[in-house]
Design a protein around this motif. Structure first.
Motif, PDB file in Angstrom:
ATOM      1  N   THR A 187       0.857  -1.181   0.000  1.00  0.00           N
ATOM      2  CA  THR A 187       0.000   0.000   0.000  1.00  0.00           C
ATOM      3  C   THR A 187       0.897   1.237   0.000  1.00  0.00           C
ATOM      4  O   THR A 187       1.884   1.286   0.731  1.00  0.00           O
ATOM      5  N   ILE A 198      -4.284   7.685  -0.199  1.00  0.00           N
ATOM      6  CA  ILE A 198      -3.787   6.428  -0.734  1.00  0.00           C
ATOM      7  C   ILE A 198      -3.511   6.582  -2.230  1.00  0.00           C
ATOM      8  O   ILE A 198      -4.401   6.940  -2.995  1.00  0.00           O
ATOM      9  N   PRO A 201      -3.643   1.096  -3.494  1.00  0.00           N
ATOM     10  CA  PRO A 201      -4.146   0.187  -2.461  1.00  0.00           C
ATOM     11  C   PRO A 201      -3.303  -1.081  -2.396  1.00  0.00           C
ATOM     12  O   PRO A 201      -2.684  -1.480  -3.383  1.00  0.00           O
ATOM     13  N   HIS A 206      -7.417   0.730   3.523  1.00  0.00           N
ATOM     14  CA  HIS A 206      -7.856   2.078   3.872  1.00  0.00           C
ATOM     15  C   HIS A 206      -8.393   2.115   5.296  1.00  0.00           C
ATOM     16  O   HIS A 206      -8.057   3.023   6.079  1.00  0.00           O
ATOM     17  N   GLU A 210      -7.076   4.352   8.437  1.00  0.00           N
ATOM     18  CA  GLU A 210      -8.023   5.265   9.075  1.00  0.00           C
ATOM     19  C   GLU A 210      -8.143   4.988  10.567  1.00  0.00           C
ATOM     20  O   GLU A 210      -8.163   5.907  11.391  1.00  0.00           O
ATOM     21  N   ALA A 217      -9.115   9.887   4.891  1.00  0.00           N
ATOM     22  CA  ALA A 217      -8.228  10.347   3.828  1.00  0.00           C
ATOM     23  C   ALA A 217      -8.775  11.627   3.212  1.00  0.00           C
ATOM     24  O   ALA A 217      -9.996  11.803   3.093  1.00  0.00           O
ATOM     25  N   TYR A 220      -9.735   9.820  -1.687  1.00  0.00           N
ATOM     26  CA  TYR A 220      -9.720   8.358  -1.699  1.00  0.00           C
ATOM     27  C   TYR A 220     -10.087   7.864  -3.085  1.00  0.00           C
ATOM     28  O   TYR A 220     -10.923   8.433  -3.751  1.00  0.00           O
TER      29      TYR A 220
END
Length: 330
Positions: A187, A198, A201, A206, A210, A217, A220
């Motif tokens: 990532t 990000i 991925p 995510h 978080e 984010a 995203y």
């Protein structure tokens, strides 16, 4: 050169192995070598040696505007290269060593070759968890630039044979560490002045980031504030952002429930298929098997490859990211 195979239990004796030492000496002398990480195999070189880094770009046929990730042994090494901050510290405390890459403003005079970052003001850093890669970092004392060990745009390598299949007669020295655990590239998260984003991925989701930071984010889905993808906006900040990437030689059809007879079919769960990513629909297992499945499909007698729908959640987001880019033909 004979390839060396090692498991984590053998790492203690690995540093005494002549071939391990040969790989370390090769890297210190400005050479390149394919080395296992927990994500995929990386094609490594001394990140401070511009000529050595140039060998990576040449071997892969990688465009010079596509930056590389620098692999560091620990947080202290990272702090000497970039403008470290509290967000980076939180992420490193939670996910390093591991499959998270952070993009931060580079410190001036950090010694990293300009071609590593493609002359960008930022640097992408990861502290890997794989014991072989960690042993090499410790033995050489180098920070290693190491993109995936395959020809640019082709399928990533999750075992040593994949490396050989991609490079053919031009295969570099390989340190064989068996099959990569995660099976997907790291990532990549960019740390901005106003938050985090990000860029690619991967195994660290995510939701995991978080939960660690306690904040959402700022962007995203890899879309810029203008609504354009980095490719459309002509911005490449990190590996894995090209629209066509991770691609098999054969055409790839996505979200297929009923494959044709001439397609190599990849699925998961209770399905009749050529390759089952995970009978139990374990998405971590599916991610680990993804590139192996695509390699097998590419080497099969089928005329093309088809893959069943993958839930776009958690690690499934990273799987679908790779598949979407793999299906684009340029």
């Amino acid at each position: 050169m004979k390839r060396i195979k090692s498991s984590e239990s053998e790492i203690i004796s690995l540093t005494a192995n002549r071939e391990f030492q040969h790989i370390c000496d090769l890297l210190k002398a400005g050479g390149i070598a394919a080395i296992p990480t927990e994500t995929v195999y990386g094609l490594a070189a001394d990140s401070a040696n511009e000529a050595a880094v140039a060998k990576i770009f040449a071997a892969k046929g990688r465009p010079s505007f596509n930056p590389l990730i620098v692999h560091v042994p620990n947080i202290g090494a990272a702090q000497k290269l970039v403008q470290w901050n509290d967000i980076a510290q939180k992420l490193a405390d939670e996910f390093w060593p591991g499959s998270l890459t952070m993009v931060l403003p580079a410190l001036g005079g950090n010694g990293i070759a300009d071609n590593v970052s493609a002359d960008l003001p930022t640097l992408a850093l990861r502290c890997p968890a794989h014991p072989i890669m960690r042993a090499i970092l410790a033995e050489t004392g180098l920070n290693l630039a190491a993109p995936s060990a395959n020809r640019s745009g082709q399928l990533s390598a999750t075992n040593a044979q994949h490396v050989r299949d991609s490079f053919g007669d031009n295969t570099p020295a390989i340190l064989d560490g068996g099959v990569c655990e995660k099976g997907l590239e790291s990532t990549i998260v960019a740390l901005r002045s106003d938050g985090w984003e990000i860029l690619r991925p991967g195994p660290i989701t995510h939701a995991m980031i978080e939960n660690c930071l306690g904040s959402k984010a700022i962007v995203y889905g890899n879309i810029s504030a203008s609504g354009k993808t980095p490719n459309e906006a002509n911005i490449i900040e990190a590996p894995g952002q090209l629209s066509s990437h991770y691609a098999p030689r054969k055409s790839l059809r996505l979200n297929v429930d009923s494959p044709s007879d001439d397609e190599y079919y990849i699925a998961l769960g209770d399905a009749i298929c050529d390759y089952n990513l995970s009978l139990s629909i374990d998405m971590d297992e599916a991610a680990s098997n993804l590139f192996a499945a695509l390699h097998q499909g590419d080497n099969s007698n089928a005329t093309s490859i088809a893959i069943a729908p993958i839930a776009d959640d958690g690690v499934g987001i990273a799987i679908n990211d790779r598949l979407k880019r793999a299906a684009v033909k340029v």
